[in-house]
Design a protein around this motif. Sequence first.
Motif, mmCIF file in Angstrom:
data_model
loop_
_atom_site.group_PDB
_atom_site.id
_atom_site.type_symbol
_atom_site.label_atom_id
_atom_site.label_comp_id
_atom_site.label_asym_id
_atom_site.label_seq_id
_atom_site.Cartn_x
_atom_site.Cartn_y
_atom_site.Cartn_z
ATOM 1 N N ILE A 29 0.893 -1.462 -0.122
ATOM 2 C CA ILE A 29 0.037 -0.585 0.393
ATOM 3 C C ILE A 29 0.967 1.026 0.513
ATOM 4 O O ILE A 29 0.377 2.116 -0.524
ATOM 5 C CB ILE A 29 -1.224 -0.034 1.299
ATOM 6 C CG1 ILE A 29 -2.001 -1.291 1.479
ATOM 7 C CG2 ILE A 29 -1.616 1.457 1.182
ATOM 8 C CD1 ILE A 29 -3.011 -1.658 2.454
ATOM 9 N N THR A 30 1.831 1.143 0.797
ATOM 10 C CA THR A 30 2.988 2.281 1.174
ATOM 11 C C THR A 30 4.018 2.196 -0.854
ATOM 12 O O THR A 30 3.917 3.981 -0.947
ATOM 13 C CB THR A 30 3.651 2.138 1.944
ATOM 14 O OG1 THR A 30 4.351 0.553 1.759
ATOM 15 C CG2 THR A 30 3.093 2.054 3.454
ATOM 16 N N ILE A 31 4.206 1.690 -0.686
ATOM 17 C CA ILE A 31 4.771 2.006 -2.257
ATOM 18 C C ILE A 31 3.492 2.526 -3.590
ATOM 19 O O ILE A 31 4.342 3.367 -3.955
ATOM 20 C CB ILE A 31 5.213 0.416 -2.574
ATOM 21 C CG1 ILE A 31 6.049 -0.454 -2.105
ATOM 22 C CG2 ILE A 31 5.370 -0.085 -4.563
ATOM 23 C CD1 ILE A 31 6.911 -1.704 -1.667
ATOM 24 N N ARG A 32 2.385 1.977 -2.813
ATOM 25 C CA ARG A 32 1.269 2.016 -3.961
ATOM 26 C C ARG A 32 0.716 3.259 -3.858
ATOM 27 O O ARG A 32 -0.598 2.662 -3.644
ATOM 28 C CB ARG A 32 0.661 0.911 -4.330
ATOM 29 C CG ARG A 32 2.138 -0.067 -5.905
ATOM 30 C CD ARG A 32 1.072 -0.865 -6.501
ATOM 31 N NE ARG A 32 2.279 -1.747 -7.416
ATOM 32 C CZ ARG A 32 2.998 -2.988 -6.509
ATOM 33 N NH1 ARG A 32 3.415 -3.024 -4.927
ATOM 34 N NH2 ARG A 32 3.535 -3.876 -7.174
ATOM 35 N N LEU A 33 0.782 4.241 -3.536
ATOM 36 C CA LEU A 33 0.074 5.177 -2.482
ATOM 37 C C LEU A 33 -1.004 5.917 -2.804
ATOM 38 O O LEU A 33 -1.956 5.803 -2.730
ATOM 39 C CB LEU A 33 0.820 6.249 -1.472
ATOM 40 C CG LEU A 33 0.051 6.947 -0.525
ATOM 41 C CD1 LEU A 33 -0.647 6.181 0.643
ATOM 42 C CD2 LEU A 33 1.362 7.321 0.228
ATOM 43 N N GLY A 34 -0.948 6.665 -4.222
ATOM 44 C CA GLY A 34 -1.482 7.044 -4.729
ATOM 45 C C GLY A 34 -3.061 6.132 -5.674
ATOM 46 O O GLY A 34 -3.973 6.652 -5.630
ATOM 47 N N ARG A 35 -2.018 5.160 -6.030
ATOM 48 C CA ARG A 35 -3.067 3.718 -5.898
ATOM 49 C C ARG A 35 -4.064 3.529 -5.227
ATOM 50 O O ARG A 35 -5.185 3.559 -5.230
ATOM 51 C CB ARG A 35 -2.367 2.650 -6.706
ATOM 52 C CG ARG A 35 -3.425 1.611 -7.216
ATOM 53 C CD ARG A 35 -4.754 1.513 -8.147
ATOM 54 N NE ARG A 35 -3.996 1.870 -9.869
ATOM 55 C CZ ARG A 35 -4.934 2.128 -10.111
ATOM 56 N NH1 ARG A 35 -6.023 2.255 -10.251
ATOM 57 N NH2 ARG A 35 -4.241 1.788 -11.579
ATOM 58 N N ALA A 36 -3.125 3.275 -3.519
ATOM 59 C CA ALA A 36 -4.574 3.346 -3.191
ATOM 60 C C ALA A 36 -5.132 3.920 -2.516
ATOM 61 O O ALA A 36 -6.240 3.742 -2.043
ATOM 62 C CB ALA A 36 -3.446 3.348 -1.880
ATOM 63 N N MET A 37 -4.211 5.583 -2.778
ATOM 64 C CA MET A 37 -5.616 6.743 -2.272
ATOM 65 C C MET A 37 -6.318 6.138 -3.025
ATOM 66 O O MET A 37 -8.014 6.643 -2.631
ATOM 67 C CB MET A 37 -5.124 7.735 -2.747
ATOM 68 C CG MET A 37 -4.171 8.010 -1.318
ATOM 69 S SD MET A 37 -2.887 9.830 -1.079
ATOM 70 C CE MET A 37 -4.198 10.802 -1.125
ATOM 71 N N ILE A 38 -6.749 6.486 -3.956
ATOM 72 C CA ILE A 38 -7.727 6.476 -4.940
ATOM 73 C C ILE A 38 -9.340 4.845 -4.656
ATOM 74 O O ILE A 38 -10.357 5.300 -4.818
ATOM 75 C CB ILE A 38 -7.038 6.427 -6.785
ATOM 76 C CG1 ILE A 38 -6.638 7.436 -7.456
ATOM 77 C CG2 ILE A 38 -8.776 5.601 -7.737
ATOM 78 C CD1 ILE A 38 -6.059 7.060 -8.682
ATOM 79 N N THR A 39 -7.761 4.119 -4.603
ATOM 80 C CA THR A 39 -8.722 3.306 -4.368
ATOM 81 C C THR A 39 -9.853 2.586 -3.151
ATOM 82 O O THR A 39 -11.349 2.833 -2.962
ATOM 83 C CB THR A 39 -8.619 1.306 -3.852
ATOM 84 O OG1 THR A 39 -7.582 1.235 -5.166
ATOM 85 C CG2 THR A 39 -8.805 0.071 -3.341
ATOM 86 N N GLY A 40 -9.432 3.709 -1.690
ATOM 87 C CA GLY A 40 -9.525 4.423 -0.495
ATOM 88 C C GLY A 40 -10.615 5.099 -0.550
ATOM 89 O O GLY A 40 -11.763 5.225 0.506
ATOM 90 N N ALA A 41 -10.796 6.202 -1.732
ATOM 91 C CA ALA A 41 -11.762 7.328 -1.876
ATOM 92 C C ALA A 41 -12.948 6.801 -2.025
ATOM 93 O O ALA A 41 -13.318 6.825 -2.006
ATOM 94 C CB ALA A 41 -11.039 7.929 -3.174
#
Length: 213
Positions: A29-41
């Motif tokens: 998650i930390t490595i792909r923070l941008g993708r993770a933020m989109i998913t969490g949004a």
Amino acid sequence: MAASGGSVKIERQISLPFDQAFKIALRNITIRLGRAMITGAGTMLGIAFLMSVFMAQLVLEATGQKIGDAQTQKNTWLVVMSLLVSVVGITNSMLMSVTERYKEIGTMKCLGALDNFIIKLFLLESAMLGFFGSVFGSIIGTVFVLLTSLGQRMPEGFPHAGDMVLAHFNWGKLVLQILLCLVIGTVLSIIGALGPAIRAARMQPVDAMRSEV
């Protein structure tokens, strides 16, 4: 270990304990923070809307008002639709994540990772994103409704709706509703990620390793 025709074949597959899988999922998650933020949004927005509906009901109860049946049905329909949209968004984001990580998945499977280990990783990632998204969504929904209520005028009695809300608000029920939102957001995130996780687990190592994204 199995012997056949004088040759020895060693079969070893990876099945890490839960805490190690959790650490790997958190690192991804930390490595792909941008993708993770989109998913969490996606989860955050759906839960924020759900929490705002809960809060609106609590505010009305605190001010001695009631919501009509027609409005309740409308709110229920809007909440269901927003949560379904969130699940679709999570599924799409996780499918994109699987596509981006073909070689990583292939490498893990070549090293002996079991299918259930791959599934566990993706579901843990999605569960964490769903939980944190639900936390922020609950906060946003609660604060938004409280701020909009504090400045409203009451026709009689209390000078402001906010004064009456603070005096008669059911804080215990609010805590229960926040916990419910956290559970709903986390579960929906897991459901949304289940299909992509199974797809990732069923990939053949050779096909994954030679895929170009």
